[in-house]
Design a protein around this motif. Sequence first.
Motif, PDB file in Angstrom:
ATOM      1  N   LYS A  77       0.830  -1.217   0.000  1.00  0.00           N
ATOM      2  CA  LYS A  77       0.000   0.000   0.000  1.00  0.00           C
ATOM      3  C   LYS A  77       0.858   1.259   0.000  1.00  0.00           C
ATOM      4  O   LYS A  77       0.445   2.305  -0.515  1.00  0.00           O
ATOM      5  CB  LYS A  77      -0.924   0.000   1.233  1.00  0.00           C
ATOM      6  N   PHE A  78       2.074   1.193   0.593  1.00  0.00           N
ATOM      7  CA  PHE A  78       2.960   2.360   0.590  1.00  0.00           C
ATOM      8  C   PHE A  78       3.412   2.697  -0.821  1.00  0.00           C
ATOM      9  O   PHE A  78       3.503   3.876  -1.192  1.00  0.00           O
ATOM     10  CB  PHE A  78       4.179   2.097   1.476  1.00  0.00           C
ATOM     11  N   VAL A  79       3.713   1.671  -1.614  1.00  0.00           N
ATOM     12  CA  VAL A  79       4.138   1.904  -2.984  1.00  0.00           C
ATOM     13  C   VAL A  79       3.018   2.546  -3.786  1.00  0.00           C
ATOM     14  O   VAL A  79       3.234   3.465  -4.584  1.00  0.00           O
ATOM     15  CB  VAL A  79       4.580   0.578  -3.631  1.00  0.00           C
ATOM     16  N   LYS A  80       1.800   2.070  -3.562  1.00  0.00           N
ATOM     17  CA  LYS A  80       0.640   2.647  -4.245  1.00  0.00           C
ATOM     18  C   LYS A  80       0.453   4.108  -3.845  1.00  0.00           C
ATOM     19  O   LYS A  80       0.220   4.977  -4.696  1.00  0.00           O
ATOM     20  CB  LYS A  80      -0.600   1.832  -3.898  1.00  0.00           C
ATOM     21  N   GLY A  81       0.570   4.406  -2.542  1.00  0.00           N
ATOM     22  CA  GLY A  81       0.442   5.792  -2.086  1.00  0.00           C
ATOM     23  C   GLY A  81       1.557   6.662  -2.601  1.00  0.00           C
ATOM     24  O   GLY A  81       1.351   7.857  -2.891  1.00  0.00           O
ATOM     25  N   ASP A  82       2.761   6.090  -2.742  1.00  0.00           N
ATOM     26  CA  ASP A  82       3.889   6.869  -3.253  1.00  0.00           C
ATOM     27  C   ASP A  82       3.644   7.299  -4.692  1.00  0.00           C
ATOM     28  O   ASP A  82       3.976   8.422  -5.085  1.00  0.00           O
ATOM     29  CB  ASP A  82       5.160   6.020  -3.142  1.00  0.00           C
ATOM     30  N   ALA A  83       3.066   6.424  -5.512  1.00  0.00           N
ATOM     31  CA  ALA A  83       2.777   6.781  -6.902  1.00  0.00           C
ATOM     32  C   ALA A  83       1.752   7.904  -6.983  1.00  0.00           C
ATOM     33  O   ALA A  83       1.882   8.841  -7.795  1.00  0.00           O
ATOM     34  CB  ALA A  83       2.274   5.553  -7.653  1.00  0.00           C
ATOM     35  N   ILE A  84       0.741   7.839  -6.127  1.00  0.00           N
ATOM     36  CA  ILE A  84      -0.260   8.917  -6.115  1.00  0.00           C
ATOM     37  C   ILE A  84       0.360  10.229  -5.642  1.00  0.00           C
ATOM     38  O   ILE A  84       0.101  11.312  -6.206  1.00  0.00           O
ATOM     39  CB  ILE A  84      -1.436   8.509  -5.211  1.00  0.00           C
TER      40      ILE A  84
ATOM     41  N   ILE B  44       0.675  14.180  -7.400  1.00  0.00           N
ATOM     42  CA  ILE B  44       0.261  15.411  -6.721  1.00  0.00           C
ATOM     43  C   ILE B  44       1.427  16.378  -6.597  1.00  0.00           C
ATOM     44  O   ILE B  44       1.289  17.600  -6.835  1.00  0.00           O
ATOM     45  CB  ILE B  44      -0.323  15.066  -5.336  1.00  0.00           C
ATOM     46  N   ILE B  45       2.605  15.854  -6.231  1.00  0.00           N
ATOM     47  CA  ILE B  45       3.796  16.723  -6.113  1.00  0.00           C
ATOM     48  C   ILE B  45       4.157  17.318  -7.460  1.00  0.00           C
ATOM     49  O   ILE B  45       4.580  18.486  -7.553  1.00  0.00           O
ATOM     50  CB  ILE B  45       4.962  15.912  -5.524  1.00  0.00           C
ATOM     51  N   LEU B  46       3.997  16.571  -8.539  1.00  0.00           N
ATOM     52  CA  LEU B  46       4.262  17.089  -9.874  1.00  0.00           C
ATOM     53  C   LEU B  46       3.370  18.296 -10.175  1.00  0.00           C
ATOM     54  O   LEU B  46       3.842  19.337 -10.672  1.00  0.00           O
ATOM     55  CB  LEU B  46       4.040  15.983 -10.903  1.00  0.00           C
ATOM     56  N   ILE B  47       2.096  18.149  -9.882  1.00  0.00           N
ATOM     57  CA  ILE B  47       1.168  19.259 -10.147  1.00  0.00           C
ATOM     58  C   ILE B  47       1.514  20.471  -9.281  1.00  0.00           C
ATOM     59  O   ILE B  47       1.495  21.632  -9.753  1.00  0.00           O
ATOM     60  CB  ILE B  47      -0.278  18.790  -9.901  1.00  0.00           C
ATOM     61  N   ILE B  48       1.853  20.225  -8.001  1.00  0.00           N
ATOM     62  CA  ILE B  48       2.199  21.343  -7.103  1.00  0.00           C
ATOM     63  C   ILE B  48       3.437  22.059  -7.603  1.00  0.00           C
ATOM     64  O   ILE B  48       3.489  23.308  -7.649  1.00  0.00           O
ATOM     65  CB  ILE B  48       2.406  20.807  -5.669  1.00  0.00           C
TER      66      ILE B  48
END
Length: 677
Positions: free
Chosen positions: A182-189, A193-197
């Motif tokens: 689940k951490f890997v999945k959250g890291d991709a999301i 978000i960081i890219l957009i920011i």
Amino acid sequence: MKTKDIAVLGGVIGIVLMMILPIPAWLLDILLVINIALALMILLVAMNTKEALEFSIFPALLLITTLFRLALNVSTTKLILGTGHAGEVVATFGSWIAGGQIAVGFVVFLILVVVQFIVITKGSERVAEVGARFTLDAMPGKQMSIDADLNAGLINEQQARERRGKIEREADFYGAMDGASKFVKGDAIASIIILIINLVGGFIIGMAIMGLGFQEALSTFSVLTIGDGLVSQIPALLISTAAGLIVTRASSEGNLAQDLSSQLFLFPKLIYIVAVTVALLGFFTPIHVITTLPLALLLFFVARKMQQNIARKSIEVEQLEEEQQIEEVRSPESVINLLQVDPIEFEFGYGLIPLADTQQGGDLLDRIIMIRRQCALELGLVVPVIRIRDNIQLKPNEYVIKIKGNNVGSGELLLNHYLAMSPGYDDDAVSGIETTEPAFGLPALWIDESTKDIAELSGYTVVDPPSVVATHLTETIKKHAHELLGRQETRALIDNLKENYPALVDELIPSVLGVGDVQKVLAKLLREKISIRDMVTIFETLADYGTYTKDPDVLTEYVRQALSRQITQQYSQKGDTLKVITVGPALEKKIAESVQQTEQGSYLALDPVSTQTVYQKLTEQINRLIQSGQQPIVLASPTIRMYLRQVIERTMQDIPVLSYSELEPNVEIQSVGVVNL
């Protein structure tokens, strides 16, 4: 605390501080390179593990590397938005990998995110979830298997503890991997978000605070954002791939490279097909030959080398087996194997090899399977495996049947002939080679194919050589069935009965009778050709009378009386009169008076003169019945039956001796002769 412990604690604390404290660009470059190197190291270790537990720290390591990568994202974001510069590593990834085109960089970044998030991460998450579920479901069965091996003495207590510990660690590992994915999945999301920011925030800060123009702000912060996304997603993709390798890795004897080389290239002929297909693509499609031909030649070369390696390995294996066989023969322990005696052996000369060779049409092996089935149905006995071998010491057409290494039967066959047995009168039109039928000792003739039809029309019984062997082997097994039933075979029959009748077996064995006592009773029944298939009746009778006597002869008489319906049907057809030879009162009295009782049991002590008289008179009656075509049966009272059997069994083993208690009341009995003193 040890230095390693302090280093790990310091590293985790440093990762947390990275999210708060500012980091100079040169230090960030070093940390980003460390992140890439660490991800590559984790992937290589995952590829070289043989089983998942060899890398059991992976779930915790996955969490730490994810936290480290997020801390680096936070640090690069602060530098991008604060100074418009995030070090040489980010700039290099943004400008060099994107090729100076912002759109290409965005596409590459999105492809990496899609591959990691949808393909690798989602698949690894599902495999980890299923692996954890099946590992937990299989734990009770594995624990029972370990307990069974421990109770059987196959493993010791230390090995049992190690296996239990391994099962527990597997369950813990897959459970942890299920959560860590689940951490890997959250890291991709989080990366999206960081890219957009970074892109939106940097564009606004560049124009509003730094005073950059629209085009300059868009170009600067787009390159930095792409570089930051790529420099974090590439290590994330490597670690996600490692996670997928770990959870999909089955236990084997080698690592990934060894398994690929040994399994993917296991069939060189298939590689030849692939090489030809690739070559045809170059000849019959717009794809140029220059592109496909080198690959086809490479595949052809690989297939050729694999074939040579397989042939070389097969030769090495054969040589190794030969050397091992030679060493076994030379070793002192090899003599132990010579002590093994086969229960049943069938040896034949080289001229009878076609009987057992399936390529020449021989069906002897199939007939032996049917013989074992027939004996199981008729006698209730599981016949041991029959060892078949050729023997050059025998005559070409001769065969020998052995029971426990001793010859009990032999015969000669003519493969291109048929055995014809006379119906009681001879026909001059039927001529052949005189012989004796091996199973029953009847006079017979070996006739050729042209005489077969004439013999059958004349009433002769005509059989082929395989049927002669099968009949002889069947009769030999029936005659010596009591020798084939030992304590081990009796234990197997008892275990089979216990599956359906556990209470009956537990009542009898071992509290009332032992396995040896039961074996003696069953062997005595088989000796007189009484089937032991009805084990339930036999065991119930032994349980009833075993508390009163342990004498196997007496117990056998009780069992025979309990099997009266079976014995009656064996010797009397429905509605037919049972013709018997009875024992006169004087002989019964003489036998009863000659019985001696000892501590080991009772036995018959009949004087030689009386014994000879019984033989002569009984032989006269039996021969008279045989000449009239009837089966001779001797009928005696229950008290002397077994003693009379002891008198005649050496010379008249095939003559059944029954008692009145062993026959059903509705059977009509006709006395056709009396034996008396």
